[in-house]
Design a protein around this motif. Structure first.
Motif, short mmCIF file in Angstrom:
data_model
loop_
_atom_site.label_atom_id
_atom_site.label_comp_id
_atom_site.label_asym_id
_atom_site.label_seq_id
_atom_site.Cartn_x
_atom_site.Cartn_y
_atom_site.Cartn_z
N LEU A 248 -14.71 -2.08 0.06
CA LEU A 248 -14.16 -1.14 0.52
C LEU A 248 -15.54 0.27 0.78
CD1 LEU A 248 -10.92 -0.06 -0.87
CD2 LEU A 248 -11.42 -0.85 1.43
N ASP B 16 -9.27 0.68 6.91
CA ASP B 16 -10.35 -0.18 5.82
C ASP B 16 -9.55 -1.40 5.14
OD1 ASP B 16 -12.34 1.30 7.22
OD2 ASP B 16 -12.70 2.64 5.17
N LEU B 17 -8.52 -0.87 4.40
CA LEU B 17 -7.74 -1.57 3.73
C LEU B 17 -7.24 -3.04 4.33
CD1 LEU B 17 -5.74 0.76 1.27
CD2 LEU B 17 -7.52 -0.90 0.71
N ILE C 177 0.86 -1.22 0.03
CA ILE C 177 -0.13 0.04 -0.02
C ILE C 177 1.00 1.29 0.01
CG2 ILE C 177 -2.08 -0.89 0.89
CD1 ILE C 177 -1.04 -0.22 3.67
N PHE D 3 -2.20 -1.48 -3.64
CA PHE D 3 -3.04 -0.41 -3.64
C PHE D 3 -2.42 0.78 -3.58
CE2 PHE D 3 -5.77 -3.84 -3.00
CZ PHE D 3 -7.16 -3.59 -3.26
N VAL E 14 -5.12 0.66 -8.34
CA VAL E 14 -4.95 -0.71 -7.88
C VAL E 14 -4.27 -1.30 -9.09
CG1 VAL E 14 -6.18 -2.90 -7.44
CG2 VAL E 14 -7.08 -0.79 -6.59
N ILE F 173 -13.87 -4.04 -5.82
CA ILE F 173 -13.16 -3.09 -4.75
C ILE F 173 -14.33 -2.13 -4.22
CG2 ILE F 173 -11.19 -1.54 -4.66
CD1 ILE F 173 -9.95 -3.16 -7.10
N ILE G 89 -7.58 6.09 -5.51
CA ILE G 89 -6.63 4.77 -5.20
C ILE G 89 -6.47 4.08 -6.55
CG2 ILE G 89 -6.70 2.49 -4.03
CD1 ILE G 89 -9.20 3.47 -2.37
#
Length: 162
Positions: A152, A121-122, A65, A105, A80, A148, A78
């Protein structure tokens, strides 16, 4: 709090790279080209990864991340990246170990507190093995985005609907 933009253009599937710096540069370049971040974002995220590693081993699919300071961000998003084959990232909090990362991410947050919430959250999401397994085999950006965004709850951040 500004809107989080999460569209198919920030999802890179089947990314063919050999080193973590290439991952950061390719994903960062995509964000620069789309106008989400400033040109300074790329060297900043590469440098930050060297100082503060972001690799996270999970039971099945290791993730990373990477993120950097808000001053390099134009619009919150974000990105990915799902890698064609895993590349080693140094493990967060352990400079002596690496983990073979297959999902990245990349966070481009324009406010420090929103980055912290998203990171939390991730971390919960990375414990969901079935989600990670689904993501690494997904070949369609639209499906990946949906998977995703739903997991999320990005629609609550606004900007997830297409």
């Amino acid at each position: 709090m500004s809107e989080l933009h999460f569209e198919e253009d920030v999802i890179l599937l089947d990314l063919d790279v050999e080193k973590n710096e290439q991952v950061l540069e390719k994903m960062g370049r995509n964000l620069v080209d789309l106008g989400y971040v400033k040109e300074s974002f790329i060297p900043a995220i590469v440098e930050r990864e060297k100082e503060f590693a972001t690799g996270l081993p999970t039971t099945s699919v290791s993730v990373a991340i990477p993120h950097t300071d808000a001053k390099h961000v134009n619009r919150k998003t974000i990105s990915v990246g799902v890698l064609k084959s895993s590349v080693d990232f140094v493990i967060m909090g352990d400079d002596s170990e690496t983990t073979p990362v297959q999902v990245v991410f990349m966070l481009a947050m324009d406010e420090p507190h929103s980055q912290l919430t998203l990171l939390q959250d991730l971390m919960k999401l990375f414990q969901d093995e079935s989600f990670l397994q689904q993501l690494i085999v997904e070949k369609d950006k639209r499906n990946a985005k949906q998977l995703i965004a739903n997991k999320l709850n990005l629609y609550s951040f606004k900007g997830g609907e297409s």
